[in-house]
Design a protein around this motif. Structure first.
Motif, PDB file in Angstrom:
ATOM      1  N   CYS A 105       2.602   2.487   3.252  1.00 57.93           N
ATOM      2  CA  CYS A 105       1.464   3.084   3.935  1.00 57.93           C
ATOM      3  C   CYS A 105       1.938   3.984   5.073  1.00 57.93           C
ATOM      4  O   CYS A 105       1.507   5.138   5.201  1.00 57.93           O
ATOM      5  N   PHE A 106       2.872   3.468   5.872  1.00 54.53           N
ATOM      6  CA  PHE A 106       3.346   4.269   7.007  1.00 54.53           C
ATOM      7  C   PHE A 106       4.219   5.431   6.548  1.00 54.53           C
ATOM      8  O   PHE A 106       4.203   6.502   7.146  1.00 54.53           O
TER       9      PHE A 106
ATOM     10  N   VAL B  81      -7.281   6.938   2.418  1.00 56.70           N
ATOM     11  CA  VAL B  81      -6.639   5.921   1.566  1.00 56.70           C
ATOM     12  C   VAL B  81      -5.786   4.941   2.370  1.00 56.70           C
ATOM     13  O   VAL B  81      -5.760   3.750   2.095  1.00 56.70           O
ATOM     14  N   SER B  82      -5.124   5.446   3.433  1.00 51.39           N
ATOM     15  CA  SER B  82      -4.103   4.610   4.065  1.00 51.39           C
ATOM     16  C   SER B  82      -4.634   3.292   4.651  1.00 51.39           C
ATOM     17  O   SER B  82      -3.944   2.271   4.542  1.00 51.39           O
ATOM     18  N   PRO B  83      -5.843   3.228   5.258  1.00 48.52           N
ATOM     19  CA  PRO B  83      -6.294   1.915   5.722  1.00 48.52           C
ATOM     20  C   PRO B  83      -6.425   0.913   4.588  1.00 48.52           C
ATOM     21  O   PRO B  83      -6.096  -0.262   4.748  1.00 48.52           O
ATOM     22  N   PHE B  84      -6.851   1.432   3.414  1.00 47.64           N
ATOM     23  CA  PHE B  84      -6.997   0.518   2.283  1.00 47.64           C
ATOM     24  C   PHE B  84      -5.635   0.036   1.810  1.00 47.64           C
ATOM     25  O   PHE B  84      -5.473  -1.131   1.446  1.00 47.64           O
TER      26      PHE B  84
ATOM     27  N   VAL C 231       6.475  -4.318   1.514  1.00 45.90           N
ATOM     28  CA  VAL C 231       6.882  -2.995   1.054  1.00 45.90           C
ATOM     29  C   VAL C 231       5.674  -2.074   0.982  1.00 45.90           C
ATOM     30  O   VAL C 231       5.757  -0.884   1.317  1.00 45.90           O
ATOM     31  N   ILE C 232       4.504  -2.644   0.572  1.00 47.72           N
ATOM     32  CA  ILE C 232       3.301  -1.805   0.508  1.00 47.72           C
ATOM     33  C   ILE C 232       2.905  -1.348   1.910  1.00 47.72           C
ATOM     34  O   ILE C 232       2.527  -0.191   2.124  1.00 47.72           O
TER      35      ILE C 232
END
Lengths: 147, 116, 501, 183
Positions: free
Chosen positions: A47-48, A15-18, A42-43
């Motif tokens: 993710c990080f 999910v994180s790359p998206f 913020v998004i």
């Protein structure tokens, strides 16, 4: 903190790359659709933060650590200031939208914003880096406290 | 009128928490609530009855857009003020954690070294 | 040229933490900031007396943000730059042993940028944003020593400052809702067109509370003594010297005089708040033992003089006595300049005293005149100026304010001013007796006694304390102080300057 | 209109719970409810930008607050207010709301924005020329990044200063030589 179960790790990996790409998209198209540099940033930070929570801070900080987030933060802020200066030099005043006048008649496109997408991207990176830095510092601070 | 007053009541709840509570986290929450209330008030000020978001869509004439869109300026101000309050909250939480590290509590009555 | 005042410190503020990530070069940072503040001082002196506006992004005033330079902002720019320059000069030696100087100077520059923004902007929301820039940097700087007390003082300051900011923002929201504009000059035009200005009163009340929290007027003062005494000495000098004035009384006066056209009872409220701060601050200072806390309480008292003079100017304008009103405003602005110089001098002096004796407690230290004559002489000049002894600058500004109060037939105010001056003299005499005369106590740091880096800035400020008395001369007053007072008094001039009507 | 008031009342109730609840978790979650309730109200008020920003900021605020309390083992945050202050603040609240209500009755009615009531306000200009002169259909972003970009620079600076300050204050090393923490 070594991370969570393998289900969480797998889902996060997919999910994180998206999420990251979505953050960049929100930031870049801020002048066309609701959103903009700030929510996008913020998004990106989210993710990080998600990566840190899922994989533990050792793994994530190998990818993106405090030093690099501080550097990104400063560089993005300087880029924002530079856009203002370029407007001062090439346009009619500080923060003049000097690129926009080069693309007349392209409303509703990415380019129509002139220097707005650039500023939005700079804000997005800045906000993402600085919020991640705060989160990372809180995590590190607790680790020091427990020693 | 009533709608504005509700925003003021939210503001008052936050102020009450800041003034009366003796706990760092509750005080921080009070400040956050006050900032929420002011943001809500600004958006309410800019609203017009059955207004639409101030985003131009392709094929909509400017005069039609002008008669339906809500006031965009307060919204721009609110985005700025939300970011500012996020910065303030980050700094407040950082300081509260340092205080917790020094005293082992979030309770103000046990913290007060400085008086007067 | 005007945006450079904000852009240069912002650039330095962003750059220094970046450089620190790669290389920690303390000396390089100090010289960089010294160059920055020196350049800004030169720029503000070159631009002194100019009048004009700068349109951000080329947008005309009611639509875009604009920077305004008139008599008052010229003077404030010089004061900010001057104090910042001297403080940096002092910080080079004083902050030598600290870690993280890149972050320290970065925050310092950002605070400077925020103050310049507040001083120059002609837009009410922009003022709020830059006020927050300055305030947030100062919250962090107050806790820079990171001891328990410093962190606590910083938290207290942060909470009260944040509440003040929220009040200011609510005031801006109400004002926007009632006149539909954010530009100060445009607001002034619209307010004068309103059929009745009753809801302006609500915004005014919120502004007085909000800026009062920033300026530490008396019911809202409790953060100031902690914050100003806990901060590292150069920051104390900046906070007491310029920050509370620019963020507090300057911004409030700008809004009330130029934006809201002095609504109803606002000037008299301001006057009585000023009188209360002056008197109670002085009384509280009498009981202090810690040198820095005493100076901090005395700042509250001295801010009271400025507020009182400004409020009195407003009252006199309302009574139709423009000549005396100008005199009162001139007195207030004169006192603002003077207080900036001698309070920074005294705070920097307290820092050097702390370095010499290793303590700030007045009962533990003494005999400074025999230990370090230079430091003793400078401190004497500072204390004599602040307590209003004739040849020094503090006397002249108090004299102007008292004359304005008597000519304006506001006798009770004149009485309070004179009485407070006596209190001020009393507590500074106490400082003099214990600190300068007294008996020299043990463990005196020899290296500090001869350190030129600490004394040169003190000497510069001491010379300013003597020299600024010259502003009382009518010729010089007419060039420096009168345009500043008229900028507040004649709102129509300001509107004309900004909107070009 | 009624819907907006319902969401505001919801936010007020959530705020009261957040302020009064003794448990850290329920208190922080109620604080989140205030923000989310308001963000839904913002959607109804024609402010999708604010709603998005409010939601993401609320999440980050909650993460930071939970990190500060619950992750630290603090599960109870009691208010411990004093009785005299409570009575004093109630009196103050009464006076304040009377003051507000008195002046608020002169305020333009809800649903009539300032841009309709006054001649030549800036907002009309932004709506009319935002697409052509700044180049983006989203007028809010046009204002943020073109008409009032200087504000946005200040906003970015505030965040930068706050984060820099937080990092500086969380750093323990104060002096160069000692390396010890100052107590």
């Amino acid at each position: 903190m070594t991370g969570m179960s393998s289900i969480v790790k797998t889902v996060t990996r997919w999910v994180s790359p998206f999420i990251f790409a979505f953050g960049i998209y929100i930031a870049l198209t801020g002048h066309l659709t609701p959103g903009g540099g700030f929510p996008g940033g913020v998004i990106i930070a989210g993710c990080f933060i998600l990566l840190t929570l899922a994989y533990g801070k050792e793994t994530t900080f190998g990818l993106f650590n405090l030093e690099s987030s501080a550097v990104t933060d400063s560089l993005a802020a300087l880029a924002f200031l530079c856009m203002g200066f370029l407007g001062y030099v090439f346009g009619g005043g500080f923060f003049n939208n000097f690129i926009q006048s080069g693309f007349p008649g392209t409303s509703f496109r990415l380019l129509s914003g002139g220097n707005m997408p650039i500023i939005n991207l700079a804000i997005g990176l800045k906000v993402g880096a600085s919020l991640f830095a705060v989160f990372a510092y809180l995590a590190l601070f607790r680790a020091i406290e427990e020693d | 009128m009533l709608t504005y007053l509700l925003a003021f009541i939210l503001f008052a709840v936050g102020l009450y928490s800041v003034i009366n509570k003796r706990n760092l986290i509750k005080i921080i929450m009070g400040v956050i609530i006050m900032e929420h209330a002011v943001n809500a008030f600004l958006i309410l000020v800019g609203y017009r009855m059955s207004g639409e978001a101030p985003i131009v869509e392709e094929g909509v004439s400017i005069s039609e857009f002008l008669s339906t869109a809500v006031d965009p300026l307060p919204q721009a101000l609110v985005i700025t003020s939300i970011v500012i309050s996020l910065g303030v909250v980050a700094l407040m939480v950082g300081l509260a954690i340092r205080l917790y590290q020094h005293y082992g509590t979030f309770d103000i009555t046990e913290i007060r070294k400085l008086r007067g | 040229m005007l945006p450079l005042f904000v852009a240069i410190p912002l650039g330095v503020g962003f750059l220094l933490p970046l450089i620190e990530e790669f290389r920690d070069r303390t000396r390089l940072f100090s010289l960089f900031v010294l160059l920055e503040t020196g350049g800004l001082l030169a720029l503000s002196l070159i631009k002194f007396g100019d009048k004009g506006i700068y349109r951000m992004g080329g947008w005309a005033p009611p639509f875009g943000i604009n920077f305004v330079q008139d008599g008052l902002s010229s003077l404030i720019l010089v004061v900010i730059s001057g104090i910042a320059f001297v403080t940096t000069l002092f910080a080079i030696t004083y902050m030598k042993e600290y870690e993280n100087l890149g972050k320290f100077y970065g925050l310092f520059s950002l605070m400077l940028a925020g103050m310049y923004g507040v001083a120059l902007t002609g837009d009410i929301f922009n003022m709020y944003v830059y006020l927050e820039v300055a305030a947030i940097s100062s919250y962090a700087l107050v806790g820079f020593n990171r001891g328990a007390e410093e962190i606590e003082a910083s938290f207290k300051y942060l909470i009260m400052g944040a509440v003040g900011s929220v009040f200011i923002l609510l005031g801006i929201a109400l004002l926007y809702g009632s006149v539909g504009s954010l530009n100060i000059a445009d607001i002034s035009v619209k307010v004068s067109e309103l059929p009745d200005d009753s809801f302006i009163v609500l915004s005014t009340a919120l502004f007085i509370v909000g800026f009062g929290l920033k300026a530490a007027f008396i019911p809202f003062h409790s953060w100031l003594p902690d914050a100003h005494s806990s901060a590292p000495t150069p920051i104390s000098a900046m906070l007491s010297g310029v920050l509370i004035k620019v963020l507090g009384i300057y911004a409030l006066a700008r809004l009330l005089f130029n934006g809201l056209n002095l609504p109803g009872i606002a000037p008299s409220i301001l006057t009585w708040i000023g009188a209360g701060s002056m008197f109670i601050g002085g009384m509280l200072a009498l009981g202090q033992k810690d040198l820095k806390r005493l100076l901090a309480y005395s700042s509250i008292s001295q801010m009271g003089y400025i507020t009182l003079a400004v409020g009195m100017g407003g009252i006199l304008i309302g009574q139709g006595k423009p000549g005396i009103a100008t005199l009162a405003l001139m007195g207030g602005i004169f006192h603002l300049v003077n207080h900036a110089t001698y309070k920074s001098l005294l705070f920097l002096f307290s820092g050097s005293v702390e370095k010499i004796f290793g303590s700030r407690d007045l009962s533990e230290i003494g005999g400074l005149n025999s230990v370090s004559p230079v430091s003793g002489a400078v401190g004497t000049i500072g204390t004599l100026s602040i307590s209003g002894v004739p040849p020094f600058n503090g006397f002249w500004s108090k004299l102007v304010i008292v004359i304005a109060a008597i000519w304006g037939k506001l006798y009770p105010l004149a009485g309070i001013i004179l009485f407070t001056s006596a209190i001020t003299l009393a507590y500074y005499l106490k400082v003099q007796r214990q600190l300068f005369m007294g008996k020299s106590t043990g463990n005196v740091s020899e290296s500090v006694k001869t350190s030129a880096g600490l004394y040169i800035p003190l000497l510069i400020l001491a010379i300013c304390c003597i020299g600024l008395g010259l502003l009382y001369l009518p010729e010089i007053r007419g060039i420096v102080l009168k345009p500043a007072a008229l900028a507040l008094q004649e709102g129509s001039e300001y509107t004309k300057l900004v909107l070009g009507l | 209109m009624v819907l907006i008031q319902v969401f505001l009342v919801f936010a007020i109730i959530a705020a009261l719970v957040a302020v009064e609840a003794p448990s850290a978790l329920s208190s922080i979650i109620s604080l989140g409810a205030v923000g989310f309730g308001l963000s839904i109200a913002f959607l109804w008020l024609g402010a999708p930008d604010i709603a998005i920003t409010q939601v993401v900021v609320e999440i980050v605020t909650l993460v930071i607050l939970i990190r500060a309390t619950i992750a630290r083992g603090v599960t109870e945050i009691r208010g411990n207010e004093s009785k005299t202050l409570l009575i004093g603040s109630l009196i103050l609240f009464g006076l304040g709301s009377a003051f507000f209500a008195n002046y608020l009755s002169d305020f333009p009615e809800f649903g009539k924005s300032a841009m309709e009531t006054f001649s030549n306000p800036a907002s009309q200009f932004y709506l009319k020329f935002g697409l052509d002169k700044a180049g983006g259909p989203n007028i809010v972003n046009d204002i943020l990044l073109d008409f009032r970009a200087f504000d946005t620079l200040g906003e970015a600076t505030v965040l930068f200063a706050a984060i820099l300050g937080a990092i500086t204050l969380l750093n323990r090393k104060v002096f160069v030589d000692s390396g010890e923490e100052k107590q």
